[in-house]
Scaffold this motif. Structure first.
Motif, PDB file in Angstrom:
ATOM      1  N   THR A 210       0.851  -1.131  -0.099  1.00 42.37           N
ATOM      2  CA  THR A 210       0.006  -0.111   0.082  1.00 42.37           C
ATOM      3  C   THR A 210       0.917   1.145  -0.032  1.00 42.37           C
ATOM      4  O   THR A 210       2.160   1.275   0.372  1.00 42.37           O
ATOM      5  N   GLU A 212       1.353   5.466   0.991  1.00 39.60           N
ATOM      6  CA  GLU A 212       1.043   6.326   1.912  1.00 39.60           C
ATOM      7  C   GLU A 212       1.632   7.693   1.518  1.00 39.60           C
ATOM      8  O   GLU A 212       2.766   7.586   1.560  1.00 39.60           O
ATOM      9  N   TRP A 230       4.427   0.812   1.882  1.00 37.41           N
ATOM     10  CA  TRP A 230       4.361  -0.286   2.962  1.00 37.41           C
ATOM     11  C   TRP A 230       4.369  -1.844   2.292  1.00 37.41           C
ATOM     12  O   TRP A 230       3.421  -1.873   1.373  1.00 37.41           O
ATOM     13  N   TRP A 279       0.057  -5.991   7.875  1.00 38.40           N
ATOM     14  CA  TRP A 279      -0.775  -4.723   7.798  1.00 38.40           C
ATOM     15  C   TRP A 279      -2.232  -5.055   7.244  1.00 38.40           C
ATOM     16  O   TRP A 279      -3.211  -4.662   7.616  1.00 38.40           O
ATOM     17  N   SER A 288      -5.525   3.078   9.894  1.00 40.32           N
ATOM     18  CA  SER A 288      -4.597   4.071   9.866  1.00 40.32           C
ATOM     19  C   SER A 288      -3.981   4.320   8.584  1.00 40.32           C
ATOM     20  O   SER A 288      -3.455   5.322   8.358  1.00 40.32           O
ATOM     21  N   LEU A 289      -4.134   3.438   7.586  1.00 42.42           N
ATOM     22  CA  LEU A 289      -3.418   3.514   6.301  1.00 42.42           C
ATOM     23  C   LEU A 289      -4.597   4.050   5.270  1.00 42.42           C
ATOM     24  O   LEU A 289      -4.208   4.115   4.017  1.00 42.42           O
TER      25      LEU A 289
END
Length: 293
Positions: A210, A212, A230, A279, A288-289
């Motif tokens: 992912t 961010e 991530w 995650w 959170s992501l």
């Protein structure tokens, strides 16, 4: 004037995002051959003299919900069906799969008109082979229309576009005429980086990735973007970076070119890779992501 929300639904990797981009006339959703390319609900807005269609691109509906990511994707896709005026159900010209039956069940529960859109007919050598498929489909649900088309080649898209507008309710535009999506440039930047990663990497790593955005800042005529990639394991980090950084460099160059076209200006893009173990199967980490509908 016609106006309304149109959900594009279907099993993974059936061409929903490609169709959205062609209908709107701009790249709104990222595309790749990998399942789970679309992970968020994204609105693509098309405004014409006839009215405004707000297309809702949704993740593919999965039969399995073993991992938190799969549960999130199904929840996001399912929630979109509760807020729309029309559904376009994309299905592959190759035929029904078990996941298609799952989509059909959710569509019936939505209680709105449904267009069955049979995609990838450009790959069908014998067009007569569609007839038994259409007969089977007609017996499964009372569709408002059944339209064979090709999202990639643009075949029969005008017919699909016109049928969608005809089936929308009367109403005033929902968004300003010049708006083409509800997503921010920051979100689009993260998606573009993820698209280039999906296209550059092998079979296993994409599901564990992912992106961010840590910084998105205008510095005069230059846009400075810092993106954090991530992954779930150290071995995946090594694959994303590549030998002597070759993979990450290639991803960065391709993403920067797309970002400069989107932003119509120069972009300075920095990419970093970090490990956050597990995650994609951790609901708190997902939130959170940015995986919150």
């Amino acid at each position: 004037m016609k106006a309304g929300f149109v959900a594009l639904v279907g099993r993974p990797n059936v061409g929903k995002s490609t169709l959205l981009n062609h209908l709107v006339g701009q790249k709104i959703s990222i595309t790749s051959r990998r399942p789970q390319t679309t992970r968020h609900r994204i609105h693509g807005i098309k405004t014409t003299e006839a009215g405004q269609a707000v297309y809702v691109d949704t993740p593919g509906i999965h039969a399995s919900e073993k991992r938190a990511m799969n549960r999130y994707l199904n929840k996001t896709a399912g929630s979109a069906l509760g807020d729309v005026d029309l559904v376009v159900w994309l299905i592959d010209r190759a035929g029904w799969l078990p996941e298609d039956e799952l989509v059909l069940k959710r569509i019936k529960a939505a209680g709105v008109p449904v267009i069955l859109a049979i995609n990838k007919i450009d790959r069908l050598e014998d067009k007569d082979a569609l007839l038994p498929f259409l007969q089977q489909a007609a017996a499964s649900h009372n569709f408002a229309a059944m339209i064979p088309f090709s999202a990639l080649k643009g075949t029969n898209l005008e017919t699909l576009d016109r049928t969608i507008m005809d089936l929308l309710p009367e109403g005033d535009p929902i968004f300003p005429e010049d708006q083409v999506t509800d997503r921010s440039m920051r979100f689009m930047a993260a998606e573009i980086v993820r698209e280039k990663l999906l296209r550059a990497l092998g079979q296993e790593v994409p599901h564990a990735i992912t992106v961010e955005i840590e910084q998105f800042r205008q510095d005069g005529a230059l846009t400075r973007i810092s993106a954090l990639i991530w992954v779930e394991r150290p071995g995946q980090k090594a694959i994303v970076i590549g030998k002597q950084g070759e993979v990450l460099k290639k991803v960065g160059e391709r993403a920067r070119h797309d970002l400069e076209r989107m932003l119509e200006g120069k972009v300075f893009l920095q990419l970093w890779v970090k490990v956050k173990e597990g995650w994609s199967d951790d609901e708190r980490a997902l939130r959170s992501l940015g995986y919150a509908d």
